[in-house]
Design a protein around this motif. Structure first.
Motif, PDB file in Angstrom:
ATOM      1  N   LYS A   2      16.815  36.957  86.794  1.00  0.00           N
ATOM      2  CA  LYS A   2      16.605  36.171  85.577  1.00  0.00           C
ATOM      3  C   LYS A   2      17.754  36.417  84.613  1.00  0.00           C
ATOM      4  O   LYS A   2      18.071  37.552  84.271  1.00  0.00           O
ATOM      5  CB  LYS A   2      15.262  36.560  84.926  1.00  0.00           C
ATOM      6  CG  LYS A   2      14.889  35.654  83.751  1.00  0.00           C
ATOM      7  CD  LYS A   2      13.492  35.988  83.248  1.00  0.00           C
ATOM      8  CE  LYS A   2      13.106  35.111  82.064  1.00  0.00           C
ATOM      9  NZ  LYS A   2      13.120  33.678  82.396  1.00  0.00           N
ATOM     10  N   GLN A   4      19.505  35.339  80.895  1.00  0.00           N
ATOM     11  CA  GLN A   4      19.279  34.727  79.592  1.00  0.00           C
ATOM     12  C   GLN A   4      20.496  33.879  79.200  1.00  0.00           C
ATOM     13  O   GLN A   4      21.636  34.272  79.420  1.00  0.00           O
ATOM     14  CB  GLN A   4      19.044  35.810  78.537  1.00  0.00           C
ATOM     15  CG  GLN A   4      17.822  36.683  78.792  1.00  0.00           C
ATOM     16  CD  GLN A   4      16.526  35.883  78.764  1.00  0.00           C
ATOM     17  OE1 GLN A   4      16.341  34.975  77.950  1.00  0.00           O
ATOM     18  NE2 GLN A   4      15.618  36.223  79.665  1.00  0.00           N
ATOM     19  N   SER A   5      20.220  32.699  78.639  1.00  0.00           N
ATOM     20  CA  SER A   5      21.306  31.827  78.228  1.00  0.00           C
ATOM     21  C   SER A   5      20.883  31.018  77.009  1.00  0.00           C
ATOM     22  O   SER A   5      19.697  30.710  76.840  1.00  0.00           O
ATOM     23  CB  SER A   5      21.694  30.883  79.376  1.00  0.00           C
ATOM     24  OG  SER A   5      22.663  29.953  78.964  1.00  0.00           O
ATOM     25  N   ASN A   8      20.515  25.387  78.886  1.00  0.00           N
ATOM     26  CA  ASN A   8      20.255  25.088  80.290  1.00  0.00           C
ATOM     27  C   ASN A   8      21.177  23.963  80.755  1.00  0.00           C
ATOM     28  O   ASN A   8      21.274  22.926  80.088  1.00  0.00           O
ATOM     29  CB  ASN A   8      18.795  24.654  80.495  1.00  0.00           C
ATOM     30  CG  ASN A   8      17.815  25.772  80.210  1.00  0.00           C
ATOM     31  OD1 ASN A   8      18.124  26.945  80.412  1.00  0.00           O
ATOM     32  ND2 ASN A   8      16.639  25.420  79.730  1.00  0.00           N
ATOM     33  N   LYS A 208      25.376  31.279  83.837  1.00  0.00           N
ATOM     34  CA  LYS A 208      24.444  31.408  82.707  1.00  0.00           C
ATOM     35  C   LYS A 208      23.640  30.130  82.503  1.00  0.00           C
ATOM     36  O   LYS A 208      22.421  30.159  82.361  1.00  0.00           O
ATOM     37  CB  LYS A 208      25.212  31.749  81.428  1.00  0.00           C
ATOM     38  CG  LYS A 208      25.830  33.141  81.418  1.00  0.00           C
ATOM     39  CD  LYS A 208      26.719  33.348  80.209  1.00  0.00           C
ATOM     40  CE  LYS A 208      25.937  33.283  78.914  1.00  0.00           C
ATOM     41  NZ  LYS A 208      26.796  33.564  77.737  1.00  0.00           N
ATOM     42  N   LYS A 211      20.962  29.475  84.891  1.00  0.00           N
ATOM     43  CA  LYS A 211      19.965  30.557  84.864  1.00  0.00           C
ATOM     44  C   LYS A 211      19.889  31.338  86.182  1.00  0.00           C
ATOM     45  O   LYS A 211      18.821  31.732  86.638  1.00  0.00           O
ATOM     46  CB  LYS A 211      18.579  29.988  84.519  1.00  0.00           C
ATOM     47  CG  LYS A 211      18.478  29.382  83.127  1.00  0.00           C
ATOM     48  CD  LYS A 211      18.640  30.457  82.054  1.00  0.00           C
ATOM     49  CE  LYS A 211      18.422  29.897  80.656  1.00  0.00           C
ATOM     50  NZ  LYS A 211      17.053  29.533  80.372  1.00  0.00           N
TER      51      LYS A 211
END
Length: 384
Positions: A2, A4-5, A8, A208, A211
């Motif tokens: 997982k 984080q960004s 999307n 990133k 995801k």
């Protein structure tokens, strides 16, 4: 894993980030170097560069993936540096890598300023400032804005290239000569083609933005570099076929447009400007992230801290677009040697290779180092 960004991405946006990054500063300089080699060598170098860059960027993507989607400096810190001197080495790497991008962005600013200056006939320093402000607005808005801008701009660039290519074939064309092969020119061509299709920062942004979706990351890399390679071949071949006299401009595509007609000159100017913008967006977004990861303050402030030195260097430093581009390519490929060593350690620690697979094995790591050394030599030796 997982990741984080702040935004999307769709696969198209991630692919466009890679294409947008890699068709800017370098691709515009390739036709100039192509005149010093023969067309067969240009085609061979583009094909070779495609495979080299796909493998290299799979490695970059997996290294970033293993470290939560961070930029290379933080990956080096997490995987390579150890002990009490860890932070010191991290800051040294931050300085070297950051300066490399600053130099590249400076060359980008000068390239964009050349186009604005030719259109408006204003002082060159004012053209540099105008380009910096106009280009910076998109990045200032954030990562998603860059992804969307890249998607639409790449689509527009495809349309422009098709139109100018048609215009080229409707005019009397040159017979493409066969230049005598010289090792300096061939190495310079290889270095620039590899650089022209590289997109280190954009690939990390794709990791990133997607995801950490392994399948989508790999698709964006294979597809993005394929589109970039086709761009290079079409632009280079049309320049060689359509420019009647010797290339006397660093932005050769502008000269092609002028040879076709007024409409093509306008489109060629727009192509050169937008191609430079896409690289500026990706490079400065990455530079912002590098600074943010190192000092942890507001992203917009980080962008200003990261890019104002580029503007100042462009205005008061070296003004040659080609010179800045070649310096950038030499520095960046040297950083890639450290990248391979870092990836080797990361791959062993992770115990799996979800992105690279067999392409991340030791033999390919060695090939990447050899290619990097060749690129560094090619970027520095004089052309004949």
């Amino acid at each position: 894993m997982k990741i984080q960004s702040e935004a999307n991405f769709t696969v198209f946006e991630a692919t466009s980030m890679i294409v947008g990054h890699s068709i800017g500063t370098g691709i515009i300089a390739v036709p100039f170097l192509a005149t010093k080699n023969n067309l067969r060598d240009v085609i061979l170098m583009v094909i070779l560069a495609y495979f080299i860059n796909v493998i290299l960027h799979l490695i970059i993507a997996e290294l970033s993936y293993n470290n939560g989607g961070v930029q290379l400096v933080k990956s080096f810190e997490g995987e390579l540096f150890r002990g009490k001197a860890k932070k010191i080495f991290s800051w040294i790497m931050f300085t070297v890598y950051g300066l490399a991008i600053v130099v590249g962005v400076s060359g980008n600013i000068n390239g964009g300023a050349m186009i604005i200056w030719s259109w408006l006939d204003i002082p060159f320093s004012l053209a540099q400032l105008i380009y910096y402000i106009l280009a910076g607005i998109v990045v200032f808005m954030g990562m998603k804005a860059v992804g969307i801008a890249q998607k639409y701009t790449v689509s527009l660039l495809i349309v422009i290239v098709i139109a100018i290519s048609i215009g080229t074939f409707m005019k009397p064309m040159n017979a493409i000569g066969s230049s005598k092969v010289h090792i300096n020119n061939l190495l310079g061509l290889y270095s620039m083609v590899v650089f022209a299709t590289s997109a280190n920062q954009a690939v990390i942004q794709s990791v990133k933005g997607l995801k950490g979706n392994v399948k989508k990351i790999r698709t964006s890399i294979f597809l993005g570099f394929a589109i970039s390679s086709i761009f290079i071949l079409i632009v280079t071949i049309t320049v060689l076929l359509g420019v009647n006299n010797s290339l006397d401009k660093e932005l050769a595509y502008l000269q092609l447009g002028e040879n076709i007609g007024h409409w093509a000159a306008v489109l060629a100017g727009l192509f050169s400007l937008f191609a430079l913008l896409t690289t500026f967006w990706s490079n400065t977004l990455s530079l912002r992230d590098v600074v943010h990861e190192q000092i942890g303050i507001n992203n917009k402030v980080c962008w200003l801290l990261a890019t104002i030195p580029s503007l100042l260097f462009a205005i008061f430093g070296v003004n040659s677009f080609i010179i800045l581009t070649r310096i950038m390519s030499g520095v960046v490929v040297l950083v890639a040697v450290m990248l391979v060593f870092t990836y080797n350690r990361s791959r062993k620690k992770a115990g799996t290779s979800p992105i690279c697979g067999r392409f991340g094995k030791l033999v390919f790591q060695v090939i990447m180092i050899i290619s990097t050394i060749i690129c560094a030599v090619g970027a520095m030796i004089p052309l004949t």
